[in-house]
Design an enzyme around this catalytic site. Structure first.
Site, short mmCIF file in Angstrom:
data_model
loop_
_atom_site.label_atom_id
_atom_site.label_comp_id
_atom_site.label_asym_id
_atom_site.label_seq_id
_atom_site.Cartn_x
_atom_site.Cartn_y
_atom_site.Cartn_z
N GLU A 139 0.82 -1.21 0.00
CA GLU A 139 0.00 0.00 0.00
C GLU A 139 0.86 1.27 0.00
O GLU A 139 0.50 2.27 -0.64
CB GLU A 139 -0.94 0.00 1.21
N HIS A 142 1.76 1.91 -3.49
CA HIS A 142 0.70 2.63 -4.19
C HIS A 142 0.80 4.13 -3.93
O HIS A 142 0.66 4.96 -4.84
CB HIS A 142 -0.67 2.14 -3.71
N GLU A 189 -1.40 -3.24 -9.48
CA GLU A 189 -1.28 -4.17 -8.37
C GLU A 189 0.02 -4.98 -8.48
O GLU A 189 0.64 -5.31 -7.46
CB GLU A 189 -2.47 -5.13 -8.35
#
Length: 367
Positions: A139, A142, A189
């Site tokens: 995360e 990201h 992803e």
């Protein structure tokens, strides 16, 4: 990061990557899909309009009021992981992280101005410390890549498409953008999985986490090698009909299938690119402004060509065979034209023989 923040880094030694650019771990398909997304007709207009309409402040207040914010006082072990991930990837501002009550294992990074990380209770209860470290690193990856902006828009547009579905042609344009966003997000992803590996630096933990997301908390009943074998079987099994079904199955999803993610990550962990990063050789954020968009797109195109050439999927093999045949035909025609018009090094004997057997309608050979 402050010295106090760095003091919370767990004792297990992991390498740190000062100034690392997200380009170091971004999957080539991630970059090319994002380039294609930005070229989608009307996307820029919709993006600019939505940036001012999305209820980001409301979203932040929602998580603040109805979730548990990770801190030294709450979920302190997750807070240590978050600081650690930001330290390893050299993300200066630690994004807020929340734990939301939801039995389904999930995590996301959203937000337009500033990223917010959300973990579900289902995920927190499912994974062990090292598996969770890879997810938190995922995360943070990201956040470093700026993916949260597009993820937020995807969530908003998906809901909007459902609301206007009753209007004739009302959701056609929206669904076109949603489909493009989903294609990009599936590729992003794969990039974030790589970031998670750079943070955790434990490929087995990353594999275990993906297996648990697929099969639940029954690790004693699962095997990494067998799980990766599933990915290989999935790619090469079936015929052209199965290839089409694979495409249809993945279109509505925001994430790639877990076996595919595991196989992609394992391949990258054994690559020279990964080893170079671990050795300290990687692109820096300070160099991002000098990066050539053309070179990035060329690298992505090369990756897709490589994927088609090496894929075991029946449809991809057919595409590769057709492309290869077209390339051979183009090369043959090009050679003939060069020889005929004097731009080559003269006709080869085989070419002359070939031309000698090519007759006109009246039976005479062409000059």
């Amino acid at each position: 990061m402050t010295e106090n923040d760095q003091g919370n880094v767990p004792s297990r030694q992991r390498k740190r990557f000062p100034g690392i650019s997200s380009r170091a771990y971004e999957h080539p398909a991630d970059r090319s899909a994002l380039v294609a997304l930005r070229k989608l007709s009307g996307f820029d207009t919709v993006f600019k309009a939505l940036s001012g309409l999305l209820p980001e402040r409301s979203l932040r207040l929602l998580f603040l009021s109805d979730s548990v914010r990770v801190s030294d006082a709450q979920f302190s072990h997750l807070n240590d992981m978050l600081r650690d991930a930001c330290y390893v990837l050299d993300l200066e501002k630690v994004p807020p992280m929340y734990v939301a009550q939801d039995p389904k294992p999930n995590a996301m990074c959203i937000g337009l101005d500033e990223p917010i990380i959300v973990l579900t209770t289902g995920l927190v209860e499912l994974l062990d410390e090292e598996e969770m470290r890879a997810v938190v690193g995922h995360e943070v990856g990201h956040a470093l890549s700026g993916h949260s902006v597009y993820r937020t828009i995807l969530l908003f547009l998906t809901g909007l498409a459902l609301k206007v579905a009753w209007i004739p042609l009302g959701n056609v344009a929206i669904m076109a953008i949603v489909t493009a966003l989903r294609e990009w997000f599936r590729k992003s992803e794969l990039s974030a999985d790589r970031a998670g590996l750079l943070v955790g630096q434990d490929v087995q933990a990353s594999m275990r986490g993906l297996m648990k997301i697929a099969g639940g908390n029954h690790l004693h009943e699962m095997n990494v090698d067998a799980f990766l074998a599933q990915a290989d079987e999935y790619e090469k099994s079936g015929d052209l009909r199965d290839s089409v079904l694979k495409i249809l199955n993945v279109l509505p999803r925001s994430h790639p299938f877990t076996t595919v993610r595991a196989a992609e990550l394992k391949k990258w962990s054994e690559s020279r690119d990964f080893q170079r990063i671990m050795d300290g050789h990687y692109p820096k954020r300070s160099e991002d402004k000098d990066t050539s968009v053309t070179d990035s797109f060329r690298e992505s195109a090369g990756h897709y060509a490589d994927t088609v050439r090496t894929s075991k999927d029946p449809l991809m093999k057919l595409v590769g065979d057709i492309a290869g045949g077209a390339g051979d035909l183009a090369g043959d025609l090009g050679g003939r034209l060069r020889n005929r018009f004097g731009t080559g090094q003269g006709p080869r004997k085989a070419d002359a023989d070939d031309e000698g057997t090519t007759g006109t309608q009246d039976g005479r050979s062409e000059a």
